[in-house]
Design an enzyme around this catalytic site. Structure first.
Site, PDB file in Angstrom:
ATOM      1  N   LYS A  28       0.804  -1.204   0.027  1.00 59.65           N
ATOM      2  CA  LYS A  28       0.031  -0.024  -0.071  1.00 59.65           C
ATOM      3  C   LYS A  28       0.806   1.049   0.047  1.00 59.65           C
ATOM      4  O   LYS A  28       0.636   2.310  -0.858  1.00 59.65           O
ATOM      5  CB  LYS A  28      -0.947  -0.174   1.259  1.00 59.65           C
ATOM      6  CG  LYS A  28      -2.082   1.297   1.229  1.00 59.65           C
ATOM      7  CD  LYS A  28      -2.889   1.157   2.579  1.00 59.65           C
ATOM      8  CE  LYS A  28      -3.561   0.037   2.629  1.00 59.65           C
ATOM      9  NZ  LYS A  28      -5.052   0.078   2.776  1.00 59.65           N
ATOM     10  N   ARG A  98      -3.304   2.924   8.763  1.00 59.05           N
ATOM     11  CA  ARG A  98      -3.774   1.670   8.110  1.00 59.05           C
ATOM     12  C   ARG A  98      -2.506   0.753   7.908  1.00 59.05           C
ATOM     13  O   ARG A  98      -1.389   1.144   7.876  1.00 59.05           O
ATOM     14  CB  ARG A  98      -4.203   1.791   6.643  1.00 59.05           C
ATOM     15  CG  ARG A  98      -5.361   2.598   6.666  1.00 59.05           C
ATOM     16  CD  ARG A  98      -6.125   2.282   5.087  1.00 59.05           C
ATOM     17  NE  ARG A  98      -7.331   3.085   4.957  1.00 59.05           N
ATOM     18  CZ  ARG A  98      -7.704   4.160   4.545  1.00 59.05           C
ATOM     19  NH1 ARG A  98      -6.855   5.198   4.428  1.00 59.05           N
ATOM     20  NH2 ARG A  98      -8.838   4.649   4.164  1.00 59.05           N
ATOM     21  N   GLY A 107      -8.195  -7.168   4.669  1.00 59.78           N
ATOM     22  CA  GLY A 107      -9.041  -7.319   5.934  1.00 59.78           C
ATOM     23  C   GLY A 107      -8.279  -8.025   7.273  1.00 59.78           C
ATOM     24  O   GLY A 107      -9.114  -8.348   8.398  1.00 59.78           O
ATOM     25  N   MET A 109      -5.664  -7.414   9.135  1.00 55.92           N
ATOM     26  CA  MET A 109      -4.804  -6.436  10.097  1.00 55.92           C
ATOM     27  C   MET A 109      -5.761  -5.069  10.388  1.00 55.92           C
ATOM     28  O   MET A 109      -6.702  -5.040   9.701  1.00 55.92           O
ATOM     29  CB  MET A 109      -3.330  -6.013   9.660  1.00 55.92           C
ATOM     30  CG  MET A 109      -2.560  -7.384   9.535  1.00 55.92           C
ATOM     31  SD  MET A 109      -0.929  -6.840   9.227  1.00 55.92           S
ATOM     32  CE  MET A 109      -1.255  -6.434   7.521  1.00 55.92           C
ATOM     33  N   ARG A 341      -3.413  -1.512  -6.256  1.00 57.98           N
ATOM     34  CA  ARG A 341      -2.307  -2.568  -6.127  1.00 57.98           C
ATOM     35  C   ARG A 341      -2.822  -3.741  -7.338  1.00 57.98           C
ATOM     36  O   ARG A 341      -3.918  -3.317  -7.609  1.00 57.98           O
ATOM     37  CB  ARG A 341      -2.613  -3.376  -4.887  1.00 57.98           C
ATOM     38  CG  ARG A 341      -3.867  -3.907  -4.552  1.00 57.98           C
ATOM     39  CD  ARG A 341      -4.334  -4.422  -3.207  1.00 57.98           C
ATOM     40  NE  ARG A 341      -5.506  -4.605  -3.175  1.00 57.98           N
ATOM     41  CZ  ARG A 341      -6.207  -4.633  -1.901  1.00 57.98           C
ATOM     42  NH1 ARG A 341      -5.678  -4.552  -0.732  1.00 57.98           N
ATOM     43  NH2 ARG A 341      -7.543  -4.949  -1.803  1.00 57.98           N
ATOM     44  N   HIS A 457     -15.943  -8.936   0.983  1.00 58.83           N
ATOM     45  CA  HIS A 457     -14.987  -9.944   1.417  1.00 58.83           C
ATOM     46  C   HIS A 457     -15.068 -11.138   0.904  1.00 58.83           C
ATOM     47  O   HIS A 457     -13.892 -11.862   0.486  1.00 58.83           O
ATOM     48  CB  HIS A 457     -14.898 -10.134   2.929  1.00 58.83           C
ATOM     49  CG  HIS A 457     -14.143 -10.927   3.716  1.00 58.83           C
ATOM     50  ND1 HIS A 457     -14.394 -12.184   3.928  1.00 58.83           N
ATOM     51  CD2 HIS A 457     -12.966 -10.551   4.019  1.00 58.83           C
ATOM     52  CE1 HIS A 457     -13.258 -12.870   4.535  1.00 58.83           C
ATOM     53  NE2 HIS A 457     -12.284 -11.951   4.438  1.00 58.83           N
ATOM     54  N   SER A 765      14.540 -42.400 -12.508  1.00 58.84           N
ATOM     55  CA  SER A 765      13.422 -41.467 -12.361  1.00 58.84           C
ATOM     56  C   SER A 765      13.350 -41.321 -10.741  1.00 58.84           C
ATOM     57  O   SER A 765      13.431 -42.462  -9.913  1.00 58.84           O
ATOM     58  CB  SER A 765      12.014 -42.194 -12.588  1.00 58.84           C
ATOM     59  OG  SER A 765      11.018 -41.384 -12.099  1.00 58.84           O
ATOM     60  N   CYS A 832       9.177 -38.427 -10.509  1.00 56.57           N
ATOM     61  CA  CYS A 832       7.882 -39.058 -10.579  1.00 56.57           C
ATOM     62  C   CYS A 832       7.150 -38.973  -9.144  1.00 56.57           C
ATOM     63  O   CYS A 832       6.009 -39.518  -8.987  1.00 56.57           O
ATOM     64  CB  CYS A 832       7.647 -40.561 -11.245  1.00 56.57           C
ATOM     65  SG  CYS A 832       8.570 -41.688 -10.091  1.00 56.57           S
ATOM     66  N   TYR A 852      12.586 -34.447 -17.749  1.00 52.63           N
ATOM     67  CA  TYR A 852      11.152 -34.318 -17.792  1.00 52.63           C
ATOM     68  C   TYR A 852      10.784 -34.365 -16.027  1.00 52.63           C
ATOM     69  O   TYR A 852      11.683 -34.985 -15.258  1.00 52.63           O
ATOM     70  CB  TYR A 852      10.578 -35.348 -18.477  1.00 52.63           C
ATOM     71  CG  TYR A 852      10.622 -36.717 -17.808  1.00 52.63           C
ATOM     72  CD1 TYR A 852       9.775 -37.185 -16.916  1.00 52.63           C
ATOM     73  CD2 TYR A 852      11.589 -37.760 -18.246  1.00 52.63           C
ATOM     74  CE1 TYR A 852       9.986 -38.509 -16.300  1.00 52.63           C
ATOM     75  CE2 TYR A 852      11.536 -39.081 -17.756  1.00 52.63           C
ATOM     76  CZ  TYR A 852      10.883 -39.442 -16.681  1.00 52.63           C
ATOM     77  OH  TYR A 852      11.087 -40.685 -16.378  1.00 52.63           O
TER      78      TYR A 852
HETATM   79  C1  PEP Z   1       8.168 -42.063  -4.827  1.00 53.99           C
HETATM   80  O1  PEP Z   1       8.323 -42.733  -3.853  1.00 53.99           O
HETATM   81  O2  PEP Z   1       8.126 -41.080  -4.992  1.00 53.99           O
HETATM   82  C2  PEP Z   1       7.094 -42.855  -5.964  1.00 53.99           C
HETATM   83  C3  PEP Z   1       6.887 -42.106  -6.940  1.00 53.99           C
HETATM   84  O3  PEP Z   1       6.743 -43.986  -5.797  1.00 53.99           O
HETATM   85  P1  PEP Z   1       5.410 -44.370  -4.699  1.00 53.99           P
HETATM   86  O4  PEP Z   1       4.785 -42.853  -4.319  1.00 53.99           O
HETATM   87  O5  PEP Z   1       4.531 -45.111  -5.315  1.00 53.99           O
HETATM   88  O6  PEP Z   1       6.017 -45.141  -3.532  1.00 53.99           O
END
Ligand code: PEP
Ligand code: MG
Length: 878
Positions: A28, A98, A107, A109, A341, A457, A765, A832, A852
């Site tokens: 602000k 303020r 709202g 604070m 803002r 709000h 992975s 993953c 990836y």
């Molecule tokens: C992991 O351990 O990150 C994974 C992808 O395998 P899971 O969650 O199936 O153990």
């Protein structure tokens, strides 16, 4: 003591702050300074920095040395600029105090208005304006100060107002006269003194110092703390304090106050969008107590102010190159800006505005990509109300925050939290919401209010949360005692189902059907720009053709993790799985596995076909066996019958397989080592499905992944078997299938010896779920409770199972990538774990050189955008 300048002044020609000083001046304060420099009318004032607030806390809740003198000097300066006197009985200077943190916390604070009034200065104000206004302002001040600074509940003051109204037989505040307000001021003061045991401060300087301290203190009030938790705002930032000359929107019919957005914050349309109330003070609009008029109407009421606002709208958008949220007051026909803002907006608006601004030449594509919060866009992927059904429209309110919500009615925020904790979907129904309701709003599927406008709000907070909201549905009557609401003669009780359409404002009886979202229009365009820029690929975690299809629609470039165990739970299969586990020897296991083979082959066939032309990483069986075991008598009997054994034998076998620490027990590749035939069956199913598809002319790229590897020997042992199966299947089918065998890196040892493991693995992975579990030694399944304590006590700033711990777990990822690629420079590396869909973690993966990330289908666009942002950030640094 603060070493830097504590106070920054803003007034035409004397402005010391700038928009880029938000960390120091709060959002602000920084923007008030910037607007003043742009020549926009802003009432002059000054900002006490966030560093002062931090110093106040470091100093045990006392002002840093010298601050009082600096505040006095700033007031003298303000007196000169305005030609008014603080505490003077002629032209008294009145102030608004303020809060203003680095990021907006609407709202949460405290604010104190009309400061500087006492029994003498009020007389001067009465002469200058009019007595009724002066005494109304005075009682508002006593009420606000008594509540915010001295802690007297607001309702106690309201009760006194009601008493006077009842005595006079009137209903509205506007029916009260100057004399009534004068009497109320004295009663308010009395009440305050009774409750606090102290006299109400009449010295304006004492009032000001008290108000500044109250704003510092409000940084740590419970609702501000809760808001910070929800929005991941650090607790040590502190708030700035803005002390500004008062302007009055309640001076009479030619005065008013309003809030507006330079574009529609719900849809992003390029239209001026806002609301105002004549003869009102700012808080009246936001609190949603009176329903305001749309801004377009101001054109008729005060064309000059409207034109000026339109002009300011253009100046601000061109200057900030963003959609802005503004607050203004008209005092006797004269326009003043009180705030600007960056406007909170829905995901739809964020995307639409970013894309439009590129087309208008205000932004380049990269800036547009940086403008959209990846976390927010998941909203756009969620279903909307399916128009192809009979809808029982109960009533219509304002379309305050789009999307759809289906849930059971609850009438309080606490109940919303309780019900949601039990796994219920709820719609929070209120007359209006207040900052105390924030937890319940977060827990609800959607929010419905009977009162309030598009900037109430409820509307503002819901949009920020990406939550569906219908506001100001005026036909709803709520009876909180009976826990029911009535709409046009129909009654709905707590727990009844209703549905909301936040895009039209419609409220429906019952649970309506929803439909899938499309990646089209501005969203599709923005995502295509993101794809042009990013280098990190995005895959999905999917175990079913349906998930795979959804993810493909959202732009997934392959499957990074297909967990085969989920297929084992299907009907007809679990029995065979149990037979396999409980068999006494290899022959028994092979018999059961033979039953599973056709199911697995069909599963893989369907998934590989859905992902035609794209890589599919299939992970061989991973979870602890106990997850599949029959623990109940009926299930044990069934298995016993199937296997021609007694129930006792089965029970004894189940008992013998019990593990104290199953997550660290007989799971992952350890199963494959003990029972190679399980992995062989899975490999056979994969390659037979692939061979069939290849024959049908469908391009497939299976990648077989071995879980929980910690030593290269484990991998070598299993890889040899998978390759043998592949060879046999291909020879028999007479087709060549391109495939690879790799491993998950999820045991810390694997990351450390990645150079060894890469001798066998053709890809890595990172399974950061297990890697986080084993690096911290926090159980994935049990850590929830104490991790909350850790968060609350500041031991951990985030949940490491959601956001990758870059400092610890991330170092293992880095090490694994470096060492793995030392052995095998073309090693393909992905992630993953759940972190693959978390924007900060995705950015880390880009910087670490992963090929990836893989995440759940609905996170795929989130990851695509985050990956593009990571690339843009990297370019900015080189
Ligand atoms: C992991 O351990 O990150 C994974 C992808 O395998 P899971 O969650 O199936 O153990
Ligand atoms: Mg794992």
């Amino acid at each position: 003591m603060t070493t830097r300048k504590s106070i920054y002044f803003f007034a035409r020609g004397q402005t010391e702050g700038r928009a880029d000083m938000k960390n120091l001046l709060g959002g602000k304060g920084a923007n008030l300074a910037e607007m003043t420099s742009l020549g926009i009318p802003v009432p002059p004032g000054f900002t006490i920095t966030t560093e002062v607030c931090t110093a106040y806390y470091a100093n045990g809740g006392r002002w840093p040395e010298g601050l009082d003198e600096e505040v006095r000097a700033a007031i003298r300066r303000l007196e000169e600029v305005t030609g008014r006197g603080f505490g003077k009985t002629e032209k008294p200077l009145l102030l608004a105090v303020r809060s203003g943190a680095r990021v907006s916390m609407p709202g949460m604070m405290d604010t104190i208005l009309n400061l500087g009034l006492n029994d003498e200065t009020v007389e001067a104000l009465a002469k200058e304006a009019n007595p009724r206004f002066a005494y109304d302002s005075y009682r508002r001040f006593v009420q606000m100060y008594g509540n915010v600074v001295l802690g007297v509940p607001s309702e106690e003051y309201e009760k006194l107002i009601d008493e006077v109204k009842a005595r006079k037989g009137v209903e509205l505040d506007t029916d009260l006269t100057a004399e009534d307000w004068k009497e109320l001021v004295q009663r308010f003061k009395q009440l305050t003194e009774e409750r606090t045991g102290k006299t109400f401060p009449t010295d304006p300087e004492e009032q000001l110092f008290g108000a500044i301290t109250a704003v510092f203190d409000s940084w740590n009030n419970p609702r501000a703390i809760r808001y910070r938790e929800l929005n991941k705002i650090p607790g040590d930032w502190g708030t700035a304090v803005n002390v500004q000359t008062m302007v009055f929107g309640n001076l009479g019919p030619t005065s008013g106050t309003g809030v507006a957005f330079t574009r529609d914050p719900a849809t992003g349309a390029n239209v001026f969008y806002g609301e105002y109330l004549m003869n009102a003070q700012g808080e009246d609009v936001v609190a949603g107590i009176r329903t305001p008029e749309p801004i377009s109407k101001l054109k008729e009421v005060n064309p000059k102010a409207y034109e000026q606002l339109e002009e300011i709208r253009k100046i601000l958008e061109h200057h900030y190159k963003d959609m802005m949220d503004i607050e203004f007051t008209i005092q006797d026909g004269e326009l003043y800006m009180l705030q600007c803002r960056s406007g909170k907006r829905t995901a739809l608006a964020a995307v639409t505005i970013a894309v439009d601004m590129v087309k208008e030449g205000l932004l380049d594509k990269e800036t547009a990509i940086m403008r959209v919060d990846p976390e927010q866009i998941e909203q756009l992927l969620h279903p909307t109300v399916d128009p192809n059904q009979e809808l029982d429209v109960l009533t219509k309110g304002l379309p305050a925050s789009p999307g759809a919500a289906v849930g059971r009615i609850v009438f309080t925020a606490d109940e919303a939290e309780e019900w949601a904790a039990r796994g219920e979907k709820v719609i929070l129904v209120r007359n209006e919401t207040s900052p105390e309701d924030i937890g319940g709003m977060d827990a609800a599927e959607g929010i419905l209010t009977a009162r309030g406008g598009m900037t109430s709000h409820a509307a503002v907070v819901a949009r920020g949360m990406g939550k569906c909201c219908v506001a100001g549905a005026g036909e709803i009557r709520i009876d909180f005692e009976k826990k029911e609401m009535t709409v046009k003669g129909r009654t709905f009780k707590e727990g009844d189902w209703i549905s909301l359409n936040g895009s039209t404002g419609e409220v429906y009886a019952g649970a309506v059907k929803l439909q899938q979202a499309e990646l089209s229009g501005a969203f599709g365009e923005l995502m295509s720009w993101a794809d042009e820029i990013r280098t990190l690929k995005v895959r999905t975690n999917a175990d079913t053709p349906r998930d795979a299809e959804t993810a493909r629609r959202f732009g997934a470039e392959g499957i990074g993790l297909c967990r085969t165990e989920h297929m084992f739970f299907g009907e007809n299969r679990i029995l065979a799985v149990r037979e396999m586990i409980l068999a006494d020897d290899e022959e028994g296991r092979r018999k059961a596995l033979a039953k599973l083979l056709p199911y697995q082959r069909d599963d893989f066939y369907a998934i590989l076909k859905t992902m035609e032309g794209l890589p599919v990483t299939i992970r061989l069986l991973d979870p602890p066996l106990h997850e599949f075991l029959p623990h109940e008598a009926a299930a044990q009997e069934e298995v016993a019958k199937e296997m021609g054994k007694s129930v006792e034998e089965i029970r004894a076998k189940v008992e013998s397989l019990k593990e104290f620490n199953p997550m660290l027990g007989h799971r992952g590749c350890r199963l494959g080592i003990t029972y190679p035939e399980i992995y062989e069956m899975q490999a056979q199913a994969i390659f037979e499905a692939a061979a069939q598809l290849a024959k049908e002319g469908i391009e497939v790229h299976p990648e077989v992944m071995i879980p929980l590897v910690g030593t290269v020997e484990e991998l070598a042992f299993l890889k040899a078997r998978v390759e043998q199966v592949a060879k046999d299947v291909m020879a028999k089918a007479g087709v060549e299938i391109p495939f690879s065998v790799g491993t998950m890196i999820e045991v810390p040892r694997a990351a450390v010896v990645a150079d060894e493991i890469a001798k066998e693995a053709e890809f890595f992975s990172f399974g950061t779920n297990d890697l986080t579990q084993m690096t911290y030694g926090f159980s994935r399944d049990d850590a929830g409770t104490f991790l909350n304590d850790y968060r609350e006590k500041g031991i951990l700033r985030f949940d490491p199972f959601q956001t990758l711990d870059q400092q610890g777990v991330g170092q293992l990822v880095q090490l694994g990538v470096e060492r793995g690629r030392k052995t095998r420079p073309d090693l393909k590396v992905g992630i993953c774990g759940e972190h693959g869909g978390d924007p900060d973690s995705v950015k880390f993966c880009h910087r670490t050189g992963l090929d990836y990330v893989s995440c759940s289908p609905y996170r795929v666009p989130v990851a695509r955008l985050a990956a593009a942002q990571a690339r843009i950030e990297e370019k900015g640094q080189s």
